[in-house]
Write a protein that holds these residues in place. Sequence first.
Motif, PDB file in Angstrom:
ATOM      1  N   THR A  17      50.824  70.227 -16.495  1.00 32.31           N
ATOM      2  CA  THR A  17      51.383  69.145 -17.318  1.00 32.31           C
ATOM      3  C   THR A  17      51.092  67.807 -16.642  1.00 32.31           C
ATOM      4  N   ALA A  18      51.526  66.727 -17.268  1.00 35.63           N
ATOM      5  CA  ALA A  18      51.501  65.437 -16.588  1.00 35.63           C
ATOM      6  C   ALA A  18      52.286  65.561 -15.282  1.00 35.63           C
ATOM      7  N   THR A  19      51.836  64.867 -14.252  1.00 35.18           N
ATOM      8  CA  THR A  19      52.433  65.043 -12.933  1.00 35.18           C
ATOM      9  C   THR A  19      53.905  64.687 -12.908  1.00 35.18           C
ATOM     10  N   ASN A  20      54.308  63.676 -13.675  1.00 35.79           N
ATOM     11  CA  ASN A  20      55.712  63.271 -13.661  1.00 35.79           C
ATOM     12  C   ASN A  20      56.619  64.291 -14.346  1.00 35.79           C
ATOM     13  N   GLU A  21      56.051  65.288 -15.012  1.00 38.18           N
ATOM     14  CA  GLU A  21      56.839  66.337 -15.660  1.00 38.18           C
ATOM     15  C   GLU A  21      57.002  67.577 -14.789  1.00 38.18           C
ATOM     16  N   HIS A  22      56.355  67.601 -13.632  1.00 35.69           N
ATOM     17  CA  HIS A  22      56.364  68.800 -12.800  1.00 35.69           C
ATOM     18  C   HIS A  22      57.770  69.267 -12.443  1.00 35.69           C
ATOM     19  N   THR A  23      58.602  68.338 -12.009  1.00 29.90           N
ATOM     20  CA  THR A  23      59.935  68.744 -11.536  1.00 29.90           C
ATOM     21  C   THR A  23      60.700  69.491 -12.621  1.00 29.90           C
ATOM     22  N   ASP A  24      60.747  68.927 -13.800  1.00 29.63           N
ATOM     23  CA  ASP A  24      61.493  69.552 -14.901  1.00 29.63           C
ATOM     24  C   ASP A  24      60.893  70.902 -15.288  1.00 29.63           C
ATOM     25  N   VAL A  25      59.586  70.951 -15.446  1.00 26.43           N
ATOM     26  CA  VAL A  25      58.928  72.198 -15.874  1.00 26.43           C
ATOM     27  C   VAL A  25      59.095  73.289 -14.823  1.00 26.43           C
ATOM     28  N   ILE A  26      58.878  72.940 -13.569  1.00 25.68           N
ATOM     29  CA  ILE A  26      58.966  73.948 -12.506  1.00 25.68           C
ATOM     30  C   ILE A  26      60.407  74.392 -12.299  1.00 25.68           C
ATOM     31  N   GLU A  27      61.348  73.463 -12.368  1.00 21.07           N
ATOM     32  CA  GLU A  27      62.770  73.839 -12.264  1.00 21.07           C
ATOM     33  C   GLU A  27      63.140  74.861 -13.332  1.00 21.07           C
ATOM     34  N   LEU A  87      53.078  68.375  -6.118  1.00 24.94           N
ATOM     35  CA  LEU A  87      54.158  69.270  -6.499  1.00 24.94           C
ATOM     36  C   LEU A  87      55.213  68.531  -7.321  1.00 24.94           C
ATOM     37  N   ALA A  88      55.597  67.330  -6.880  1.00 28.68           N
ATOM     38  CA  ALA A  88      56.640  66.554  -7.564  1.00 28.68           C
ATOM     39  C   ALA A  88      56.473  65.087  -7.200  1.00 28.68           C
ATOM     40  N   PRO A  89      57.134  64.189  -7.928  1.00 23.61           N
ATOM     41  CA  PRO A  89      56.973  62.760  -7.651  1.00 23.61           C
ATOM     42  C   PRO A  89      57.540  62.297  -6.316  1.00 23.61           C
ATOM     43  N   THR A  90      58.554  62.983  -5.777  1.00 28.04           N
ATOM     44  CA  THR A  90      59.194  62.545  -4.542  1.00 28.04           C
ATOM     45  C   THR A  90      59.312  63.690  -3.554  1.00 28.04           C
ATOM     46  N   VAL A  91      59.531  63.317  -2.296  1.00 29.87           N
ATOM     47  CA  VAL A  91      59.711  64.325  -1.257  1.00 29.87           C
ATOM     48  C   VAL A  91      60.962  65.158  -1.527  1.00 29.87           C
ATOM     49  N   SER A  92      62.050  64.495  -1.898  1.00 31.06           N
ATOM     50  CA  SER A  92      63.303  65.220  -2.120  1.00 31.06           C
ATOM     51  C   SER A  92      63.164  66.225  -3.261  1.00 31.06           C
ATOM     52  N   GLU A  93      62.492  65.824  -4.342  1.00 25.09           N
ATOM     53  CA  GLU A  93      62.280  66.765  -5.436  1.00 25.09           C
ATOM     54  C   GLU A  93      61.404  67.929  -4.998  1.00 25.09           C
ATOM     55  N   SER A  94      60.378  67.651  -4.201  1.00 25.46           N
ATOM     56  CA  SER A  94      59.507  68.721  -3.694  1.00 25.46           C
ATOM     57  C   SER A  94      60.305  69.707  -2.850  1.00 25.46           C
ATOM     58  N   GLU A  95      61.142  69.175  -1.974  1.00 31.92           N
ATOM     59  CA  GLU A  95      61.965  70.040  -1.117  1.00 31.92           C
ATOM     60  C   GLU A  95      62.935  70.870  -1.955  1.00 31.92           C
ATOM     61  N   GLU A  96      63.488  70.264  -2.978  1.00 26.17           N
ATOM     62  CA  GLU A  96      64.436  70.991  -3.835  1.00 26.17           C
ATOM     63  C   GLU A  96      63.744  72.109  -4.603  1.00 26.17           C
ATOM     64  N   LEU A  97      62.531  71.876  -5.078  1.00 24.95           N
ATOM     65  CA  LEU A  97      61.800  72.922  -5.790  1.00 24.95           C
ATOM     66  C   LEU A  97      61.469  74.083  -4.867  1.00 24.95           C
ATOM     67  N   VAL A  98      61.034  73.774  -3.655  1.00 25.67           N
ATOM     68  CA  VAL A  98      60.727  74.830  -2.683  1.00 25.67           C
ATOM     69  C   VAL A  98      61.979  75.647  -2.370  1.00 25.67           C
ATOM     70  N   ALA A  99      63.099  74.963  -2.152  1.00 26.02           N
ATOM     71  CA  ALA A  99      64.347  75.666  -1.848  1.00 26.02           C
ATOM     72  C   ALA A  99      64.787  76.539  -3.018  1.00 26.02           C
ATOM     73  N   ALA A 100      64.654  76.027  -4.232  1.00 28.60           N
ATOM     74  CA  ALA A 100      65.049  76.797  -5.409  1.00 28.60           C
ATOM     75  C   ALA A 100      64.166  78.033  -5.582  1.00 28.60           C
ATOM     76  N   ALA A 101      62.871  77.881  -5.350  1.00 26.42           N
ATOM     77  CA  ALA A 101      61.968  79.020  -5.474  1.00 26.42           C
ATOM     78  C   ALA A 101      62.332  80.106  -4.472  1.00 26.42           C
ATOM     79  N   ARG A 102      62.603  79.700  -3.254  1.00 25.38           N
ATOM     80  CA  ARG A 102      62.975  80.684  -2.227  1.00 25.38           C
ATOM     81  C   ARG A 102      64.293  81.371  -2.575  1.00 25.38           C
ATOM     82  N   ALA A 103      65.262  80.590  -3.032  1.00 23.91           N
ATOM     83  CA  ALA A 103      66.570  81.142  -3.355  1.00 23.91           C
ATOM     84  C   ALA A 103      66.503  82.125  -4.519  1.00 23.91           C
ATOM     85  N   ASN A 104      65.562  81.906  -5.434  1.00 21.18           N
ATOM     86  CA  ASN A 104      65.460  82.748  -6.623  1.00 21.18           C
ATOM     87  C   ASN A 104      64.381  83.817  -6.521  1.00 21.18           C
TER      88      ASN A 104
END
Length: 333
Positions: free
Chosen positions: A74-84, A99-116
Amino acid sequence: MTDTIGVGVAGFWHVHADDYAREVSEHPGTRLVAMWDEDRDRGSDGAKRWGKGQTDSLDALLARPDVDAITVTTATNEHTDVIERAIAAGKHVFTEKLLAPTVSESEELVAAARANGVALVVSLPRLSEPLITTASGLIDDGALGDVTYARVRMAHDGWLGGWLPERFADPIAALGGAFADLGCHPAYLVQRFLGARPSTIVASYGNVTDRAVEDNAVVVARYADGALGVAEASFVTTPGAFALELRGTEASLLFGFGREELIGKGGRFGDDWTPVPLDSGAATPFDLWVDAIRGGADTSDNHQAAIDLTRFVVAANAAAASGTAVVEQKGHA
């Protein structure tokens, strides 16, 4: 999950969408199942190219029991929502950088993937190519001594030849221009050669074609030990170009600059420029993803590289916008 992993394509915004669909089709462990794009016409065109069904929404794609995983282009700015949303639905994710527009969003996506228990892999393909694994191995082995300078240039004629879509000039959707897209590759390669966390980053962005974003970019990262890393990207270079220059206290490596082979000089390479044999490379990001889904691969290095890349690009964009150096954490990673 059946013997093969069912994969859906989430978005045809990025030019690599068809490349990843091709990888899905050609890999023995995966199969294409369905397509979606928020732009219905664009999604319909993609579905026709691949002979697969188009879903009406992302939710519909993620709800399909035959979709085990998705590629995100998708458009890069949509990554966080789509991946979440994909992670919440238990779908494995292979995504185009960033991966995401910001470092914090990138870290949150990685953590969520690991947790799930979701396999998340970001496409950083140059890291696995024989040229780069060979150069990286020589650095790690000390063949160059202390590396004091690393320059990587990637360029193409996308906006000269008219083949790069105009949507890449949308500063919101693309999070920037040439550097936020093509420049990611030189950025993560500089980080591989010199370290993930430079002390400061300065950037100069040029605009040759009068679009809303840069089409020519040079970023310089300075490290605490004095080493300099230069990452360059351009959409206005004919012909396309890839160049690599690594200079150390004992030896140097070059690729490009009119000679499409890796050559070395100094130290073990001798006093003249000498061809350097390439190794066989490493597993591609897509292979890593499939192996991770099957439970046989560790994605931690990929995750960290993706987070570090986001930090680098965000800092470069800020430096270019402000005209001043952006201070990073000191020292090599």
